[in-house]
Write a protein that holds these residues in place. Structure first.
Motif, PDB file in Angstrom:
ATOM      1  N   PRO A 130     100.104 117.354 -25.917  1.00  0.00           N
ATOM      2  CA  PRO A 130     100.317 118.407 -26.920  1.00  0.00           C
ATOM      3  C   PRO A 130     101.416 119.378 -26.508  1.00  0.00           C
ATOM      4  N   ARG A 131     102.459 119.429 -27.309  1.00  0.00           N
ATOM      5  CA  ARG A 131     103.563 120.372 -27.064  1.00  0.00           C
ATOM      6  C   ARG A 131     103.346 121.671 -27.821  1.00  0.00           C
ATOM      7  N   ALA A 132     102.359 121.682 -28.713  1.00  0.00           N
ATOM      8  CA  ALA A 132     101.944 122.885 -29.434  1.00  0.00           C
ATOM      9  C   ALA A 132     100.422 122.871 -29.471  1.00  0.00           C
ATOM     10  N   GLY A 133      99.810 124.047 -29.455  1.00  0.00           N
ATOM     11  CA  GLY A 133      98.361 124.123 -29.509  1.00  0.00           C
ATOM     12  C   GLY A 133      97.843 123.561 -30.828  1.00  0.00           C
ATOM     13  N   ARG A 134      96.621 123.028 -30.791  1.00  0.00           N
ATOM     14  CA  ARG A 134      96.047 122.445 -32.014  1.00  0.00           C
ATOM     15  C   ARG A 134      94.529 122.371 -31.894  1.00  0.00           C
ATOM     16  N   GLU A 135      93.899 122.201 -33.040  1.00  0.00           N
ATOM     17  CA  GLU A 135      92.448 122.050 -33.082  1.00  0.00           C
ATOM     18  C   GLU A 135      92.048 120.724 -32.443  1.00  0.00           C
ATOM     19  N   PHE A 136      90.886 120.702 -31.831  1.00  0.00           N
ATOM     20  CA  PHE A 136      90.338 119.469 -31.266  1.00  0.00           C
ATOM     21  C   PHE A 136      90.021 118.538 -32.432  1.00  0.00           C
ATOM     22  N   PRO A 137      90.317 117.238 -32.323  1.00  0.00           N
ATOM     23  CA  PRO A 137      90.032 116.322 -33.432  1.00  0.00           C
ATOM     24  C   PRO A 137      88.541 116.321 -33.800  1.00  0.00           C
ATOM     25  N   ALA A 138      88.265 116.152 -35.074  1.00  0.00           N
ATOM     26  CA  ALA A 138      86.884 116.129 -35.548  1.00  0.00           C
ATOM     27  C   ALA A 138      86.144 114.949 -34.928  1.00  0.00           C
ATOM     28  N   ALA A 139      84.942 115.214 -34.453  1.00  0.00           N
ATOM     29  CA  ALA A 139      84.109 114.182 -33.845  1.00  0.00           C
ATOM     30  C   ALA A 139      82.664 114.666 -33.867  1.00  0.00           C
ATOM     31  N   PRO A 140      81.709 113.740 -33.841  1.00  0.00           N
ATOM     32  CA  PRO A 140      80.308 114.175 -33.800  1.00  0.00           C
ATOM     33  C   PRO A 140      79.989 114.996 -32.543  1.00  0.00           C
ATOM     34  N   ARG A 141      80.666 114.677 -31.443  1.00  0.00           N
ATOM     35  CA  ARG A 141      80.459 115.384 -30.176  1.00  0.00           C
ATOM     36  C   ARG A 141      81.754 115.334 -29.380  1.00  0.00           C
ATOM     37  N   ARG A 142      82.270 116.478 -28.957  1.00  0.00           N
ATOM     38  CA  ARG A 142      83.525 116.520 -28.209  1.00  0.00           C
ATOM     39  C   ARG A 142      83.317 116.055 -26.773  1.00  0.00           C
ATOM     40  N   LEU A 143      84.285 115.283 -26.274  1.00  0.00           N
ATOM     41  CA  LEU A 143      84.304 114.824 -24.887  1.00  0.00           C
ATOM     42  C   LEU A 143      85.650 115.164 -24.278  1.00  0.00           C
ATOM     43  N   ALA A 144      85.665 115.456 -22.985  1.00  0.00           N
ATOM     44  CA  ALA A 144      86.918 115.728 -22.269  1.00  0.00           C
ATOM     45  C   ALA A 144      86.805 115.166 -20.859  1.00  0.00           C
ATOM     46  N   GLY A 145      87.905 114.657 -20.340  1.00  0.00           N
ATOM     47  CA  GLY A 145      87.934 114.133 -18.982  1.00  0.00           C
ATOM     48  C   GLY A 145      88.807 114.992 -18.088  1.00  0.00           C
ATOM     49  N   VAL A 146      88.414 115.092 -16.820  1.00  0.00           N
ATOM     50  CA  VAL A 146      89.177 115.857 -15.829  1.00  0.00           C
ATOM     51  C   VAL A 146      89.372 114.976 -14.605  1.00  0.00           C
ATOM     52  N   ASN A 147      90.601 114.909 -14.110  1.00  0.00           N
ATOM     53  CA  ASN A 147      90.920 114.207 -12.865  1.00  0.00           C
ATOM     54  C   ASN A 147      91.444 115.233 -11.875  1.00  0.00           C
ATOM     55  N   SER A 148      91.069 115.079 -10.622  1.00  0.00           N
ATOM     56  CA  SER A 148      91.560 115.981  -9.585  1.00  0.00           C
ATOM     57  C   SER A 148      91.842 115.182  -8.321  1.00  0.00           C
ATOM     58  N   PHE A 149      92.953 115.484  -7.699  1.00  0.00           N
ATOM     59  CA  PHE A 149      93.350 114.807  -6.464  1.00  0.00           C
ATOM     60  C   PHE A 149      93.458 115.858  -5.376  1.00  0.00           C
ATOM     61  N   GLY A 150      92.621 115.728  -4.335  1.00  0.00           N
ATOM     62  CA  GLY A 150      92.530 116.742  -3.299  1.00  0.00           C
ATOM     63  C   GLY A 150      93.525 116.575  -2.176  1.00  0.00           C
ATOM     64  N   PHE A 151      93.512 117.539  -1.246  1.00  0.00           N
ATOM     65  CA  PHE A 151      94.423 117.560  -0.102  1.00  0.00           C
ATOM     66  C   PHE A 151      94.350 116.287   0.733  1.00  0.00           C
ATOM     67  N   GLY A 152      93.143 115.854   1.044  1.00  0.00           N
ATOM     68  CA  GLY A 152      92.957 114.707   1.930  1.00  0.00           C
ATOM     69  C   GLY A 152      92.987 113.365   1.221  1.00  0.00           C
ATOM     70  N   GLY A 153      93.428 113.337  -0.021  1.00  0.00           N
ATOM     71  CA  GLY A 153      93.474 112.089  -0.761  1.00  0.00           C
ATOM     72  C   GLY A 153      92.215 111.825  -1.561  1.00  0.00           C
ATOM     73  N   THR A 154      91.323 112.807  -1.634  1.00  0.00           N
ATOM     74  CA  THR A 154      90.094 112.656  -2.405  1.00  0.00           C
ATOM     75  C   THR A 154      90.414 112.637  -3.888  1.00  0.00           C
ATOM     76  N   ASN A 155      89.838 111.698  -4.606  1.00  0.00           N
ATOM     77  CA  ASN A 155      89.985 111.626  -6.057  1.00  0.00           C
ATOM     78  C   ASN A 155      88.640 111.947  -6.691  1.00  0.00           C
ATOM     79  N   ALA A 156      88.623 112.865  -7.626  1.00  0.00           N
ATOM     80  CA  ALA A 156      87.388 113.210  -8.333  1.00  0.00           C
ATOM     81  C   ALA A 156      87.644 113.106  -9.831  1.00  0.00           C
TER      82      ALA A 156
END
Length: 85
Positions: free
Chosen positions: A45-71
């Motif tokens: 998204p290059r501009a803010g927008r409403e979350f698409p309509a859905a029965p239940r919203r889902l979001a994913g988060v990825n994080s890569f730590g200092f020591g190579g940990t992936n969460a």
């Protein structure tokens, strides 16, 4: 929100939770893509927008730590409460 070193994972989690709570996806700042994202069917998204309509919203988060940990985590908004007669 930028790169926050050790706090990046927690900041991403908070941002995803706020997106689910308010139903609004903020714009991604400072995107200079060296590859054509539209050809890969990737939507940043290059501009803010409403979350698409859905029965239940889902979001994913990825994080890569200092020591190579992936969460990776998937967040879901709570189910809609129904009245009990």
């Amino acid at each position: 929100i930028g790169h926050l070193e050790a706090g990046a994972g927690v900041a991403g989690l908070i941002k995803a939770a706020l997106v689910l709570k308010y139903g609004y996806i903020p714009a991604h700042l400072h995107l200079n893509s060296p590859i054509p994202l539209h050809e890969l069917k990737i939507d940043v998204p290059r501009a803010g927008r409403e979350f698409p309509a859905a029965p239940r919203r889902l979001a994913g988060v990825n994080s890569f730590g200092f020591g190579g940990t992936n969460a990776h985590v998937v967040l879901a908004e709570p189910p809609v409460r129904t009245a009990v007669p």
